[in-house]
Design a protein around this motif. Structure first.
Motif, PDB file in Angstrom:
ATOM      1  N   TRP A   6       1.054  -0.964  -0.086  1.00 52.47           N
ATOM      2  CA  TRP A   6      -0.024   0.358   0.082  1.00 52.47           C
ATOM      3  C   TRP A   6       0.865   0.963   0.264  1.00 52.47           C
ATOM      4  CZ3 TRP A   6      -5.057   0.381  -1.089  1.00 52.47           C
ATOM      5  CH2 TRP A   6      -5.871  -0.688  -0.834  1.00 52.47           C
ATOM      6  N   GLU A   7       1.980   1.277   0.252  1.00 48.18           N
ATOM      7  CA  GLU A   7       2.617   2.238   0.637  1.00 48.18           C
ATOM      8  C   GLU A   7       3.169   3.123  -0.713  1.00 48.18           C
ATOM      9  OE1 GLU A   7       6.976   3.460   2.593  1.00 48.18           O
ATOM     10  OE2 GLU A   7       6.393   2.057   3.608  1.00 48.18           O
ATOM     11  N   GLU A   8       3.500   2.070  -2.087  1.00 46.97           N
ATOM     12  CA  GLU A   8       4.242   2.829  -3.397  1.00 46.97           C
ATOM     13  C   GLU A   8       2.839   3.441  -3.837  1.00 46.97           C
ATOM     14  OE1 GLU A   8       4.962   0.077  -6.655  1.00 46.97           O
ATOM     15  OE2 GLU A   8       6.445  -1.031  -5.396  1.00 46.97           O
ATOM     16  N   ALA A   9       1.838   1.947  -3.272  1.00 45.99           N
ATOM     17  CA  ALA A   9       0.410   3.648  -3.742  1.00 45.99           C
ATOM     18  C   ALA A   9       0.127   4.777  -3.831  1.00 45.99           C
ATOM     19  CB  ALA A   9      -0.547   2.209  -3.634  1.00 45.99           C
ATOM     20  N   LEU A  10       0.196   4.420  -1.898  1.00 47.36           N
ATOM     21  CA  LEU A  10       0.205   6.267  -0.904  1.00 47.36           C
ATOM     22  C   LEU A  10       1.052   6.790  -2.554  1.00 47.36           C
ATOM     23  CD1 LEU A  10      -1.293   4.658   2.149  1.00 47.36           C
ATOM     24  CD2 LEU A  10      -2.388   5.225  -0.109  1.00 47.36           C
ATOM     25  N   GLN A  11       1.999   6.267  -2.690  1.00 48.03           N
ATOM     26  CA  GLN A  11       2.924   7.510  -2.438  1.00 48.03           C
ATOM     27  C   GLN A  11       3.123   7.804  -4.082  1.00 48.03           C
ATOM     28  OE1 GLN A  11       7.053   5.693  -2.934  1.00 48.03           O
ATOM     29  NE2 GLN A  11       7.054   6.477  -0.263  1.00 48.03           N
ATOM     30  N   GLN A  12       2.033   7.484  -5.144  1.00 46.40           N
ATOM     31  CA  GLN A  12       1.933   7.839  -6.260  1.00 46.40           C
ATOM     32  C   GLN A  12       0.367   8.624  -6.520  1.00 46.40           C
ATOM     33  OE1 GLN A  12       2.489   6.452  -8.898  1.00 46.40           O
ATOM     34  NE2 GLN A  12       4.608   5.018  -8.663  1.00 46.40           N
ATOM     35  N   LEU A  13      -0.123   8.104  -5.248  1.00 44.15           N
ATOM     36  CA  LEU A  13      -1.350   9.069  -4.275  1.00 44.15           C
ATOM     37  C   LEU A  13      -0.988  10.708  -3.812  1.00 44.15           C
ATOM     38  CD1 LEU A  13      -3.863   6.281  -3.635  1.00 44.15           C
ATOM     39  CD2 LEU A  13      -3.710   7.337  -6.382  1.00 44.15           C
ATOM     40  N   ALA A  14      -0.208   9.981  -3.521  1.00 46.20           N
ATOM     41  CA  ALA A  14       0.541  11.818  -2.251  1.00 46.20           C
ATOM     42  C   ALA A  14       0.519  13.093  -3.277  1.00 46.20           C
ATOM     43  CB  ALA A  14       1.849  11.541  -1.112  1.00 46.20           C
ATOM     44  N   PRO A  15       1.040  13.242  -4.281  1.00 50.49           N
ATOM     45  CA  PRO A  15       0.906  13.909  -4.644  1.00 50.49           C
ATOM     46  C   PRO A  15      -0.559  15.079  -4.837  1.00 50.49           C
ATOM     47  CG  PRO A  15       2.448  13.378  -5.696  1.00 50.49           C
ATOM     48  CD  PRO A  15       1.921  12.047  -4.656  1.00 50.49           C
ATOM     49  N   ALA A  16      -1.313  14.014  -5.636  1.00 54.77           N
ATOM     50  CA  ALA A  16      -2.405  14.464  -5.760  1.00 54.77           C
ATOM     51  C   ALA A  16      -3.013  14.626  -4.631  1.00 54.77           C
ATOM     52  CB  ALA A  16      -3.173  13.673  -6.944  1.00 54.77           C
ATOM     53  N   LEU A  17      -2.842  14.126  -3.326  1.00 57.50           N
ATOM     54  CA  LEU A  17      -3.728  13.977  -2.427  1.00 57.50           C
ATOM     55  C   LEU A  17      -3.773  15.858  -2.433  1.00 57.50           C
ATOM     56  CD1 LEU A  17      -3.937  10.674  -0.759  1.00 57.50           C
ATOM     57  CD2 LEU A  17      -5.653  12.503  -1.812  1.00 57.50           C
ATOM     58  N   ASN A  70      -5.725  17.686 -10.929  1.00 61.55           N
ATOM     59  CA  ASN A  70      -5.362  17.261  -9.965  1.00 61.55           C
ATOM     60  C   ASN A  70      -6.264  15.992  -9.379  1.00 61.55           C
ATOM     61  OD1 ASN A  70      -2.996  18.324  -9.001  1.00 61.55           O
ATOM     62  ND2 ASN A  70      -3.916  20.270  -8.556  1.00 61.55           N
ATOM     63  N   LEU A  71      -7.588  16.061  -9.764  1.00 63.34           N
ATOM     64  CA  LEU A  71      -8.561  14.880 -10.088  1.00 63.34           C
ATOM     65  C   LEU A  71      -7.545  13.890 -11.287  1.00 63.34           C
ATOM     66  CD1 LEU A  71     -10.724  13.939  -8.257  1.00 63.34           C
ATOM     67  CD2 LEU A  71     -12.547  14.580  -9.970  1.00 63.34           C
ATOM     68  N   GLU A  72      -7.282  14.108 -12.537  1.00 62.06           N
ATOM     69  CA  GLU A  72      -6.990  13.541 -13.148  1.00 62.06           C
ATOM     70  C   GLU A  72      -5.852  12.401 -12.344  1.00 62.06           C
ATOM     71  OE1 GLU A  72      -7.643  10.719 -16.026  1.00 62.06           O
ATOM     72  OE2 GLU A  72      -8.750  11.914 -15.874  1.00 62.06           O
ATOM     73  N   ARG A  73      -5.048  13.169 -11.936  1.00 63.10           N
ATOM     74  CA  ARG A  73      -3.381  12.705 -11.631  1.00 63.10           C
ATOM     75  C   ARG A  73      -4.115  11.779 -10.508  1.00 63.10           C
ATOM     76  NH1 ARG A  73      -0.917  18.534 -10.456  1.00 63.10           N
ATOM     77  NH2 ARG A  73      -0.025  18.250 -12.477  1.00 63.10           N
ATOM     78  N   LEU A  74      -5.622  11.862  -9.920  1.00 59.38           N
ATOM     79  CA  LEU A  74      -5.583  11.125  -8.895  1.00 59.38           C
ATOM     80  C   LEU A  74      -5.490   9.656  -8.815  1.00 59.38           C
ATOM     81  CD1 LEU A  74      -6.005  10.655  -5.226  1.00 59.38           C
ATOM     82  CD2 LEU A  74      -8.038  11.678  -5.870  1.00 59.38           C
ATOM     83  N   PHE A  75      -7.064   9.806 -10.035  1.00 57.81           N
ATOM     84  CA  PHE A  75      -7.478   8.567 -10.593  1.00 57.81           C
ATOM     85  C   PHE A  75      -6.230   8.174 -11.820  1.00 57.81           C
ATOM     86  CE2 PHE A  75     -11.962  10.015 -10.201  1.00 57.81           C
ATOM     87  CZ  PHE A  75     -12.322   8.846  -9.726  1.00 57.81           C
ATOM     88  N   GLU A  76      -5.515   8.580 -12.183  1.00 62.79           N
ATOM     89  CA  GLU A  76      -3.997   7.438 -12.859  1.00 62.79           C
ATOM     90  C   GLU A  76      -3.239   6.620 -11.500  1.00 62.79           C
ATOM     91  OE1 GLU A  76      -1.642  10.964 -14.705  1.00 62.79           O
ATOM     92  OE2 GLU A  76      -3.760  11.274 -15.782  1.00 62.79           O
TER      93      GLU A  76
END
Length: 106
Positions: A1-12, A36-42
């Motif tokens: 999960w940490e890797e996934a959250l690192q992907q999401l962190a900037p957009a969040l 930023n919403l699009e980045r979150l979905f990515e």
């Protein structure tokens, strides 16, 4: 999960900042919020989340993925419908059905 959250962190972080600015009365550009919403979905796609449909997109009605929002009974499978509310799927499992109405060609 940490890797996934690192992907999401900037957009969040950007979305949280934009929400904070909005709460203070400073409206961030809507285009920046959507970017930023699009980045979150990515980022969510990296962990298996995907959208079901896009607003006003015509597609064939599939009761397992679509919630009919129109009046009366839902149409038969395969009938053209238009997405009004985007749905979500996680690793193939529907989390939120897409809300759809009959397609009117507009």
């Amino acid at each position: 999960w940490e890797e996934a959250l690192q992907q999401l962190a900037p957009a969040l972080a950007y979305l949280a900042t934009q929400q904070g600015l909005w709460a203070q009365g400073t409206s961030p550009p809507l285009s920046a919020v959507f970017q930023n919403l699009e980045r979150l979905f990515e980022g969510l796609a990296q962990i298996g989340v995907e959208r079901i449909g896009h607003p006003s997109q015509p597609l064939p009605y599939q009761p397992q993925e679509h919630q009919f929002l129109g009046e009366g009974t839902p149409p038969p499978p395969g009938t053209p419908v238009s997405v009004r509310l985007v749905g979500l799927r996680f690793h193939g499992k529907v989390l939120q059905k897409a809300g759809v109405v009959l397609w009117r060609g507009d």
